[in-house]
Enzyme design. Structure first.
Site, PDB file in Angstrom:
ATOM      1  CB  CYS A   1      -1.131   0.125   1.063  1.00 56.96           C
ATOM      2  SG  CYS A   1      -0.169   0.319   2.758  1.00 56.96           S
TER       3      CYS A   1
ATOM      4  CG  ASN B   1       4.469  -1.325   5.076  1.00 59.78           C
ATOM      5  OD1 ASN B   1       5.545  -1.687   5.617  1.00 59.78           O
ATOM      6  ND2 ASN B   1       3.493  -2.240   4.882  1.00 59.78           N
TER       7      ASN B   1
ATOM      8  CB  CYS C   1      -3.713   1.470   7.649  1.00 60.60           C
ATOM      9  SG  CYS C   1      -3.761   2.848   8.668  1.00 60.60           S
ATOM     10  NE  ARG C   2      -4.743   1.315   2.261  1.00 60.09           N
ATOM     11  CZ  ARG C   2      -4.586   1.891   1.004  1.00 60.09           C
ATOM     12  NH1 ARG C   2      -5.552   1.689   0.163  1.00 60.09           N
ATOM     13  NH2 ARG C   2      -3.830   2.810   0.696  1.00 60.09           N
ATOM     14  CB  SER C   3       0.322  -3.216   2.835  1.00 62.84           C
ATOM     15  OG  SER C   3       1.128  -2.346   3.400  1.00 62.84           O
TER      16      SER C   3
ATOM     17  CG  ASP D   1      -5.426   4.945   3.612  1.00 66.25           C
ATOM     18  OD1 ASP D   1      -5.437   4.607   4.516  1.00 66.25           O
ATOM     19  OD2 ASP D   1      -4.604   5.713   3.172  1.00 66.25           O
TER      20      ASP D   1
END
Length: 162
Positions: A10, A13, A15-17, A127
């Protein structure tokens, strides 16, 4: 036995990934793939390298049993394209940047994470960074679903039977 390696990407790096990294790691354990699957995550932009995962992402993940406290933001490296078997982008802008920086011979490794979801409502994992608590919960729902799909595809790829 060789391992199948997956990189989740993401923008920051934060939150999501990293959330997807830990969810996928835990689900790989549950599916008996600990020795066959390795997982990592990275950022497309060098804004927060070395920082801890966002506090809110950590809090919501921990409520579901995922501990993100040891993860640190890292920037995508040029050798990642060779090292990883599957590279999954969390949103369109990430995939576009990956395609621009990835050697042509590795383009077949690049995919949207959401293509592994049971019902991909969008190609992007939203996000949640500036969002509300329900946004973090929604992202966890999407990630848990997508990780199940990723593991089903990986099992097929490596010939693993349950």
């Amino acid at each position: 036995m060789s391992t199948y390696s997956i990189l989740l990407v993401c923008t920051d790096n934060l939150c999501r990934s990293p959330t997807a990294e830990e969810v996928l790691r835990q689900k790989a354990i549950q599916h008996g793939l600990t020795d066959q699957v390795t997982v990592a995550s990275a950022a497309t932009h060098d804004f927060n390298t070395g920082e801890s995962v966002d506090f809110h992402a950590q809090k919501h993940a921990m409520r579901r049993g995922y501990d993100l406290s040891s993860l640190r933001a890292r920037l995508l490296h040029a050798d990642d394209f060779e090292r990883f078997d599957l590279i999954l982008a969390m949103e369109e802008s990430n995939l576009l940047l990956l395609r621009l920086s990835c050697p042509q011979k590795y383009h077949d490794k690049l995919h949207y994470f959401t293509q592994y979801c049971s019902d991909p409502a969008s190609q992007d994992v939203p996000d949640p960074f500036y969002g509300q608590p329900q946004d973090f919960e929604h992202v966890l729902d999407v990630i848990e679903d997508g990780c199940e799909g990723v593991l089903m595809a990986v099992k097929e790829e490596i010939g693993h039977d349950d």
